[in-house]
Structure formats: structure tokens, C-alpha cells
Design a protein around this motif. Structure first.
Motif, PDB file in Angstrom:
ATOM      1  N   VAL A  49     -19.130 -55.589  88.830  1.00  0.00           N
ATOM      2  CA  VAL A  49     -19.868 -54.903  89.898  1.00  0.00           C
ATOM      3  C   VAL A  49     -19.425 -55.412  91.182  1.00  0.00           C
ATOM      4  O   VAL A  49     -19.146 -54.673  92.225  1.00  0.00           O
ATOM      5  CB  VAL A  49     -21.238 -54.873  89.797  1.00  0.00           C
ATOM      6  CG1 VAL A  49     -22.018 -54.321  90.985  1.00  0.00           C
ATOM      7  CG2 VAL A  49     -21.710 -54.084  88.480  1.00  0.00           C
ATOM      8  N   LYS A  52     -15.616 -54.580  92.027  1.00  0.00           N
ATOM      9  CA  LYS A  52     -15.539 -53.200  92.353  1.00  0.00           C
ATOM     10  C   LYS A  52     -16.109 -52.879  93.562  1.00  0.00           C
ATOM     11  O   LYS A  52     -15.596 -51.952  94.457  1.00  0.00           O
ATOM     12  CB  LYS A  52     -16.172 -52.228  90.935  1.00  0.00           C
ATOM     13  CG  LYS A  52     -15.490 -52.195  89.813  1.00  0.00           C
ATOM     14  CD  LYS A  52     -16.220 -51.235  88.994  1.00  0.00           C
ATOM     15  CE  LYS A  52     -15.434 -51.136  87.727  1.00  0.00           C
ATOM     16  NZ  LYS A  52     -15.138 -52.454  86.958  1.00  0.00           N
ATOM     17  N   GLY A  53     -17.204 -53.739  94.052  1.00  0.00           N
ATOM     18  CA  GLY A  53     -17.766 -53.475  95.246  1.00  0.00           C
ATOM     19  C   GLY A  53     -16.885 -54.095  96.345  1.00  0.00           C
ATOM     20  O   GLY A  53     -16.620 -53.227  97.356  1.00  0.00           O
ATOM     21  N   THR A  54     -16.121 -54.975  96.023  1.00  0.00           N
ATOM     22  CA  THR A  54     -15.112 -55.498  97.081  1.00  0.00           C
ATOM     23  C   THR A  54     -13.964 -54.580  97.048  1.00  0.00           C
ATOM     24  O   THR A  54     -13.566 -54.481  98.314  1.00  0.00           O
ATOM     25  CB  THR A  54     -14.561 -56.926  96.304  1.00  0.00           C
ATOM     26  OG1 THR A  54     -15.567 -57.855  96.436  1.00  0.00           O
ATOM     27  CG2 THR A  54     -13.534 -57.638  97.438  1.00  0.00           C
ATOM     28  N   LEU A  57     -15.091 -51.795  99.288  1.00  0.00           N
ATOM     29  CA  LEU A  57     -15.358 -51.958 100.557  1.00  0.00           C
ATOM     30  C   LEU A  57     -13.941 -52.192 101.363  1.00  0.00           C
ATOM     31  O   LEU A  57     -13.635 -51.793 102.598  1.00  0.00           O
ATOM     32  CB  LEU A  57     -15.983 -53.501 100.743  1.00  0.00           C
ATOM     33  CG  LEU A  57     -16.159 -54.127 102.268  1.00  0.00           C
ATOM     34  CD1 LEU A  57     -17.077 -53.161 103.062  1.00  0.00           C
ATOM     35  CD2 LEU A  57     -16.801 -55.545 102.069  1.00  0.00           C
TER      36      LEU A  57
END
Length: 158
Positions: A49, A52-54, A57
Motif C-alpha cells: 500500500v 502504491k501510494g508513493t 503521489l
């Protein structure tokens, strides 16, 4: 400021923002890959998670910087002040660069701070060089006859 200088500043700012967009995306992809390969968690958060968030962003930040670059290219090409939405987006970009510049002094160093301030300066110079539509000494005045400065104004009725 001359037309040539205004256009040059807008195009250089657009080029710098496009290069910065590519750099931001690359850095976030590398960081996301490192987090995924480490297979570590931060306070129980899944590493997948976080990676994927990085990546998301990085993509969103890159698109935002490319949008700002596109607005600056349009501004330079048309040699006209950016519209309300474009001006708002560019001001947000300038504020973000100012805040990130202040953070980079302690985290990365003075060279990164200098880079962020150069980008901030280019964005602000582009905004100031074109200025708001209708700006000038007569901005905000209603058209019509001017009062004679030699005669005093008529007194208000009591």
C-alpha cells in the motif's frame, strides 16, 4: 518588461517545471520500488500500500507540474496573462515550491533549497511579468470625464 523577456521567462519556467516533473516521477518510482522490495511495515501498514501510494503521489505531482508547464507555455505563446484558473494553479505551484524549499534546507541541503527558489522565482516572475488583466495606473477607475484637479470637490449637501 519587454515582450521577448516575458516570453523567454515563461518558456524557461515551463521547461524547468517539465524537467522537474520527470525528476519527481522518477524519484517517487524509485522510492516506491525500494519500499516494496524492503517488505517492511511502518506501524503495521502494508508495504504494498505504501509503495502504491508513493507511485500515485509521484504521478499526481508530475501531472500537476506538467499542467503548470502547459499553462506557462500557453501564456508565453499567446503573450497574454494567464486566466483565473491558470493563475490560481500557478500560484499554488509557487506556494508549494516555497514551502518545499523551506523544508529542503534541513532535509537535503542548500543546493536543493537554491533550486527550489530558482523555480519559485521563475514562476513568480512569470506571474508578475504578465500581471492581472487591465492592471495599470488607471485600473479600477470608471470610464468617463476626469475631475479637474485644480478645482476643489463640491461639498456634500448637509
Amino acid at each position: 518588461m519587454s515582450v521577448v523577456m516575458r516570453r523567454l521567462v515563461a518558456f524557461i519556467a515551463a521547461l524547468v517545471l517539465a524537467v522537474e516533473a520527470v525528476g519527481v516521477v522518477i524519484v517517487n518510482v524509485v522510492l516506491g520500488t525500494v519500499v516494496e522490495n524492503q517488505d517492511m511495515s511502518l506501524a503495521g501498514t502494508d508495504s504494498g500500500v505504501m509503495s502504491k501510494g508513493t507511485w500515485v503521489l509521484g504521478g499526481v505531482s508530475g501531472l500537476f507540474l506538467l499542467l503548470c508547464a502547459a499553462f506557462l507555455i500557453l501564456t508565453g505563446t499567446r503573450d497574454r496573462a494567464p486566466g483565473r484558473v491558470a493563475r490560481t494553479v500557478l500560484i499554488c505551484c509557487a506556494v508549494v515550491h516555497g514551502v518545499l524549499g523551506a523544508l529542503t534546507v534541513g532535509l537535503i541541503g542548500w543546493a536543493a533549497f537554491a533550486w527550489m527558489m530558482v523555480v519559485l522565482g521563475l514562476i513568480v516572475l512569470s506571474l508578475v511579468a504578465y500581471g492581472p488583466a487591465g492592471a495599470g495606473p488607471a485600473a479600477g477607475r470608471k470610464p468617463g470625464p476626469e475631475p479637474d484637479p485644480e478645482q476643489p470637490a463640491a461639498p456634500a449637501p448637509a
